[in-house]
Design a protein around this motif. Structure first.
Motif, short mmCIF file in Angstrom:
data_model
loop_
_atom_site.label_atom_id
_atom_site.label_comp_id
_atom_site.label_asym_id
_atom_site.label_seq_id
_atom_site.Cartn_x
_atom_site.Cartn_y
_atom_site.Cartn_z
N CYS A 185 0.84 -1.21 0.00
CA CYS A 185 0.00 0.00 0.00
C CYS A 185 0.87 1.26 0.00
O CYS A 185 1.84 1.35 0.75
CB CYS A 185 -0.88 -0.02 1.25
N ILE A 186 0.49 2.22 -0.86
CA ILE A 186 1.24 3.49 -0.93
C ILE A 186 0.40 4.65 -0.38
O ILE A 186 0.67 5.81 -0.67
CB ILE A 186 1.69 3.78 -2.37
N GLN A 234 -8.30 4.28 6.33
CA GLN A 234 -6.86 4.48 6.30
C GLN A 234 -6.36 4.85 7.68
O GLN A 234 -7.07 5.53 8.45
CB GLN A 234 -6.50 5.62 5.34
N VAL A 250 -3.87 1.32 4.33
CA VAL A 250 -5.21 0.77 4.24
C VAL A 250 -5.53 -0.13 5.44
O VAL A 250 -4.67 -0.85 5.96
CB VAL A 250 -5.37 -0.03 2.92
S1 SF4 Z 1 -4.62 3.32 0.30
FE1 SF4 Z 1 -5.93 1.82 -0.71
S2 SF4 Z 1 -5.97 2.41 -2.88
FE2 SF4 Z 1 -4.22 3.41 -1.92
S3 SF4 Z 1 -2.51 2.02 -2.29
FE3 SF4 Z 1 -3.34 1.56 -0.27
S4 SF4 Z 1 -4.76 -0.11 -0.64
FE4 SF4 Z 1 -4.35 0.84 -2.62
#
Ligand code: SF4
Length: 63
Positions: free
Chosen positions: A10-11, A26, A33
């Motif tokens: 996850c970024i 989040q 996430v």
């Molecule tokens: S916050 Fe959600 S959409 Fe964004 S990279 Fe992480 S898992 Fe994927």
């Protein structure tokens, strides 16, 4: 349905929480996430699947 998330990939882009806010959240500090509803009810499944598709990092999975 089973939603999975890999927080090592996850970024923190936030697409998931924007697309399916009842299913994903989040972290307050890191933005990573959190899957709130891994097995979402029928009315949230379409949005959950769309969020998995839109995740830019490929961190989300669906079975
Ligand atoms: S916050 Fe959600 S959409 Fe964004 S990279 Fe992480 S898992 Fe994927």
């Amino acid at each position: 349905m089973r939603i999975t998330a890999d927080t090592t990939i996850c970024i923190s882009a936030g697409m998931c929480a924007l697309t399916a806010p009842g299913v994903f959240d989040q972290g307050d500090n890191d933005g990573l996430v959190a899957v709130v509803l891994p097995d979402p009810p029928e009315e949230l499944r379409k949005a959950a699947a769309e969020a998995v598709r839109l995740c830019p990092s490929g961190a989300l999975g669906i079975r």
